[in-house]
Design a protein around this motif. Structure first.
Motif, PDB file in Angstrom:
ATOM      1  N   ALA A 155       0.815  -1.221   0.000  1.00 43.05           N
ATOM      2  CA  ALA A 155       0.000   0.000   0.000  1.00 43.05           C
ATOM      3  C   ALA A 155       0.846   1.266   0.000  1.00 43.05           C
ATOM      4  O   ALA A 155       0.397   2.333  -0.453  1.00 43.05           O
ATOM      5  CB  ALA A 155      -0.938   0.000   1.202  1.00 43.05           C
ATOM      6  N   ASP A 156       2.079   1.174   0.512  1.00 40.71           N
ATOM      7  CA  ASP A 156       2.967   2.336   0.568  1.00 40.71           C
ATOM      8  C   ASP A 156       3.559   2.703  -0.792  1.00 40.71           C
ATOM      9  O   ASP A 156       4.279   3.703  -0.917  1.00 40.71           O
ATOM     10  CB  ASP A 156       4.117   2.085   1.550  1.00 40.71           C
ATOM     11  CG  ASP A 156       3.628   1.909   2.980  1.00 40.71           C
ATOM     12  OD1 ASP A 156       2.584   2.483   3.326  1.00 40.71           O
ATOM     13  OD2 ASP A 156       4.290   1.161   3.741  1.00 40.71           O
ATOM     14  N   LEU A 157       3.285   1.904  -1.819  1.00 39.26           N
ATOM     15  CA  LEU A 157       3.829   2.178  -3.150  1.00 39.26           C
ATOM     16  C   LEU A 157       3.034   3.244  -3.904  1.00 39.26           C
ATOM     17  O   LEU A 157       3.437   3.652  -4.997  1.00 39.26           O
ATOM     18  CB  LEU A 157       3.856   0.894  -3.988  1.00 39.26           C
ATOM     19  CG  LEU A 157       4.865  -0.177  -3.557  1.00 39.26           C
ATOM     20  CD1 LEU A 157       4.692  -1.436  -4.396  1.00 39.26           C
ATOM     21  CD2 LEU A 157       6.291   0.352  -3.687  1.00 39.26           C
ATOM     22  N   LYS A 158       1.931   3.700  -3.354  1.00 41.69           N
ATOM     23  CA  LYS A 158       1.138   4.720  -4.041  1.00 41.69           C
ATOM     24  C   LYS A 158       1.991   5.960  -4.318  1.00 41.69           C
ATOM     25  O   LYS A 158       2.627   6.526  -3.426  1.00 41.69           O
ATOM     26  CB  LYS A 158      -0.086   5.108  -3.215  1.00 41.69           C
ATOM     27  CG  LYS A 158      -1.005   6.087  -3.947  1.00 41.69           C
ATOM     28  CD  LYS A 158      -2.304   6.321  -3.191  1.00 41.69           C
ATOM     29  CE  LYS A 158      -3.232   7.226  -3.984  1.00 41.69           C
ATOM     30  NZ  LYS A 158      -4.524   7.447  -3.302  1.00 41.69           N
ATOM     31  N   GLY A 159       2.012   6.373  -5.585  1.00 44.20           N
ATOM     32  CA  GLY A 159       2.790   7.535  -5.988  1.00 44.20           C
ATOM     33  C   GLY A 159       4.269   7.258  -6.164  1.00 44.20           C
ATOM     34  O   GLY A 159       5.043   8.190  -6.427  1.00 44.20           O
ATOM     35  N   LYS A 160       4.665   6.001  -6.048  1.00 44.00           N
ATOM     36  CA  LYS A 160       6.077   5.632  -6.151  1.00 44.00           C
ATOM     37  C   LYS A 160       6.370   4.998  -7.517  1.00 44.00           C
ATOM     38  O   LYS A 160       5.479   4.736  -8.319  1.00 44.00           O
ATOM     39  CB  LYS A 160       6.462   4.647  -5.043  1.00 44.00           C
ATOM     40  CG  LYS A 160       6.143   5.122  -3.631  1.00 44.00           C
ATOM     41  CD  LYS A 160       6.960   6.337  -3.246  1.00 44.00           C
ATOM     42  CE  LYS A 160       6.704   6.720  -1.784  1.00 44.00           C
ATOM     43  NZ  LYS A 160       7.486   7.914  -1.378  1.00 44.00           N
TER      44      LYS A 160
END
Length: 338
Positions: A155-160
């Motif tokens: 989920a932390d990959l958003k915008g990555k």
């Protein structure tokens, strides 16, 4: 951030410029006229020599030099291919979609390829058939980040940004499946193409936020200080068949005994190597730049010579969902049975 529609168009455009156009051109070049009488005589002699004469059938087999393709090298070294009536010439190829043009052009008779690239080619009309399995996604495929990145889960990959070795392969499908499970969409992450050996340095230099690493590059990334936040083949992509052995339908129809023999040889080889770290440590440095010391530290591949059509169909359905193909594909029609 590109929209899902733009991403889909981009992916289809890349496919047309990559796998399809390259392979179609080579198929056209190879089939642009009737064979000469000398060529026909030579083909007939070769076929006769391989059928019932006791002589070995010459087969050029392409493989990408990874721990995973030790199955082929071992089958050759242990004499399993020869026992099956095959005089094998092993040819190193590029990974991902690049293996398909080598097959279509006739540079190799059979090749190792990831299933997504093979199914993409088949869906676009190329006469590709799946003949044997090789490896299944497991702990040997990881998602790696810089320890200071703040990325701890999918989920932390958003915008990555996220690097795969080829946009049109199994890694992209597995990533998208996990993103969806985490409540994200493909448009939430910038997916880029990058060779495996360059990925660890790219993360360290800030050129990409996360990468897919397959062994032995996974072990190398850990030595470089990157951290693994999870397996790429997890959740909806768990135990997904990653890559196997393919040929053209024409070749398979003309050489069914070769296909049977290759399947048998690969199966025996996989029995040798499954969970056998010592055998892999001795074998892998022979045909890759990976040292025995690195092999001692890697997560071992999970081998399977069987074509799991149910799992492969799930993969094809995901390809449709994520716009890598534009119409449904029946995997059963791409599997060669004789």
């Amino acid at each position: 951030m590109p929209t899902r529609k733009l991403l889909a168009a981009r992916r289809r455009s890349l496919l047309a410029a990559g796998v399809l156009s390259m392979a179609a051109l080579t198929l056209t070049a190879c089939g642009s006229g009737a064979p000469s009488s000398a060529e026909a005589d030579a083909a007939g002699s070769s076929s006769a020599a391989g059928e019932g004469s006791g002589e070995l059938e010459s087969v050029n087999i392409g493989y990408f030099p990874l721990v995973h393709t030790s199955t082929l090298v071992n089958a050759d070294e242990q004499g399993y291919l020869e026992d099956a009536g095959i005089d094998a010439e092993l040819t190193q190829t590029q990974g991902g979609a690049a293996a398909i043009p080598a097959l279509a052009s006739g540079n190799v008779d059979v090749t190792y390829a990831n299933y997504t690239s093979a199914l993409l080619a088949a869906q676009q009309g190329l006469p590709i058939v799946l003949i044997a399995g090789n490896d299944v996604g497991a702990d040997d495929h990881g998602i790696y980040v810089d320890p200071e990145s703040g990325i701890e889960e999918i989920a932390d990959l958003k915008g990555k940004s996220f690097a795969v070795n080829n946009l049109q392969n199994i890694g992209t499908v597995a990533l998208y499946a996990q993103l969806e499970e985490a409540g994200l969409s493909p448009a939430d992450v910038e997916v880029m193409e990058m060779p495996y050996p360059d990925m660890a340095a790219a993360v360290q230099n800030g050129n990409v936020d996360a990468v897919w690493q397959v062994e032995p590059f996974q072990a190398v990334s850990e030595k470089e200080g990157l951290v693994k936040i999870g397996n790429l083949f997890a959740g909806p992509a768990e135990e997904m068949p990653v890559a196997g052995w393919i040929t053209t339908r024409e070749y398979a129809d003309a050489h069914p005994e070769v296909i049977d023999g290759l399947r048998s040889a690969l199966s025996s080889s996989m029995e040798d190597l499954d969970g056998n770290r010592e055998a892999l440590s001795a074998l892998v440095p022979e045909f890759t730049t990976v040292t025995a010391e690195v092999v001692q530290e890697i997560e071992l591949p999970v081998f399977s010579a069987e074509l799991d059509l149910e799992k492969l169909q799930q993969g094809a359905d995901l390809m449709l969902e994520y716009d890598l193909i534009d119409e449904a594909l029946d995997v059963q029609g791409t599997a060669y049975t004789n």
